[in-house]
Design an enzyme around this catalytic site. Structure first.
Site, PDB file in Angstrom:
ATOM      1  CE  LYS A 182     -19.840  22.320  21.712  1.00 50.25           C
ATOM      2  NZ  LYS A 182     -18.957  21.167  21.407  1.00 50.25           N
ATOM      3  CG  ASP A 183     -17.114  19.577  24.157  1.00 48.78           C
ATOM      4  OD1 ASP A 183     -18.261  19.435  24.652  1.00 48.78           O
ATOM      5  OD2 ASP A 183     -16.888  19.509  22.948  1.00 48.78           O
ATOM      6  CG  ASN A 202     -11.647  22.694  17.044  1.00 50.54           C
ATOM      7  OD1 ASN A 202     -12.446  22.191  17.836  1.00 50.54           O
ATOM      8  ND2 ASN A 202     -10.846  21.972  16.283  1.00 50.54           N
ATOM      9  CG  ASP A 240     -10.496  18.448  18.278  1.00 45.37           C
ATOM     10  OD1 ASP A 240     -10.892  19.386  17.578  1.00 45.37           O
ATOM     11  OD2 ASP A 240     -10.874  18.254  19.447  1.00 45.37           O
ATOM     12  CG  ASP A 262     -14.234  22.681  21.157  1.00 42.78           C
ATOM     13  OD1 ASP A 262     -13.381  22.609  20.284  1.00 42.78           O
ATOM     14  OD2 ASP A 262     -14.861  21.688  21.592  1.00 42.78           O
ATOM     15  CD1 TRP A 296     -12.569   6.208  14.148  1.00 42.77           C
ATOM     16  CD2 TRP A 296     -11.207   6.015  15.911  1.00 42.77           C
ATOM     17  NE1 TRP A 296     -11.310   6.582  13.747  1.00 42.77           N
ATOM     18  CE2 TRP A 296     -10.449   6.474  14.810  1.00 42.77           C
ATOM     19  CE3 TRP A 296     -10.555   5.828  17.145  1.00 42.77           C
ATOM     20  CZ2 TRP A 296      -9.090   6.728  14.890  1.00 42.77           C
ATOM     21  CZ3 TRP A 296      -9.198   6.089  17.223  1.00 42.77           C
ATOM     22  CH2 TRP A 296      -8.480   6.533  16.113  1.00 42.77           C
TER      23      TRP A 296
HETATM   24 MG    MG Z   1     -12.693  20.718  19.354  1.00 31.43          MG
END
Ligand code: MG
Length: 211
Positions: A140-141, A107, A123, A127, A66
């Site tokens: 989420k995710d 989170n 992280d 979430d 990245w």
């Molecule tokens: Mg997250």
């Protein structure tokens, strides 16, 4: 380092650090930093460093590919509440004009580590989004998180711990338990605050704070 507390109004650097490299870097303003909770504010218009390939979190973690580019935090500001030692932070998002809390965003992450410039963490991909009225919630995710477990980035026992912690956080928010009370609904940033900026050395990860 652990005992050091930041004064309200201080500018600090909050980073996600993966394998000794910065994955994101966001300057924040300290709202509160006590033994019970650390509260950070990310004002609208703040310049931060964001990774490329945001949609490919698992791939990025496997191959370490990245780059970082600067971006501007848009929309309303973001408030981040972290209880020490907990594997999550709760992010408060407002509706436009800060009329109401739009959502409480859990989170999942490794507990924050204090650095000379602020805080580092990793992280954990999963979430939970709790509605502003605290009545409903959703993962989420979850697909991404399951992929990370499947390929061994997150081991199964840790995944279970994170899900258990998330469910505790959901209950805390649903029942307005401190620090997730309605105090934040009417909270506003101080009028005299200026935008926090990325400090010199934002990209340097010292040995002590590697993950
Ligand atoms: Mg997250």
């Amino acid at each position: 380092m652990e005992s050091r507390r930041w004064k309200p109004g201080s500018h600090v650097l909050l980073r996600v650090v993966l394998n000794g490299r910065v994955l994101s870097a966001q300057p924040h303003i300290v709202v509160r930093d006590t033994p019970d909770v650390t509260v950070l504010w990310l004002p609208s218009g703040t310049v931060w460093m964001k990774p490329t390939g945001r949609e490919e979190a698992v791939k990025k973690r496997l191959n370490g590919e990245w780059q970082l580019f600067s971006d501007i935090w848009n929309g309303e500001g973001l408030l981040r509440l972290t209880e020490p030692g907990r594997p999550y932070s709760v992010l408060v998002f407002w509706t436009p004009g800060m009329g109401a809390v739009d959502r409480w965003y859990i989170n999942l992450e490794d507990p924050l580590r204090r650095t000379d410039l602020g805080f580092d963490y990793l992280d954990q991909l999963l979430d939970v989004v709790v509605a502003g009225d605290r009545k409903t919630w959703r993962w989420k995710d979850e697909d991404e998180f399951d992929d990370a477990v499947r390929v061994g980035l997150i081991d199964r026992s840790k995944a279970l711990e994170l899900r258990t912690a998330a469910k505790e956080a959901i209950e805390q928010i649903r029942f307005s338990r401190p620090p997730y009370t309605d105090e934040w609904r009417t909270w506003r940033p101080e009028a005299g605050w200026t935008l926090p900026e990325l400090p010199n050395g934002w990209e340097i990860v010292s040995e002590g704070s590697r993950s």
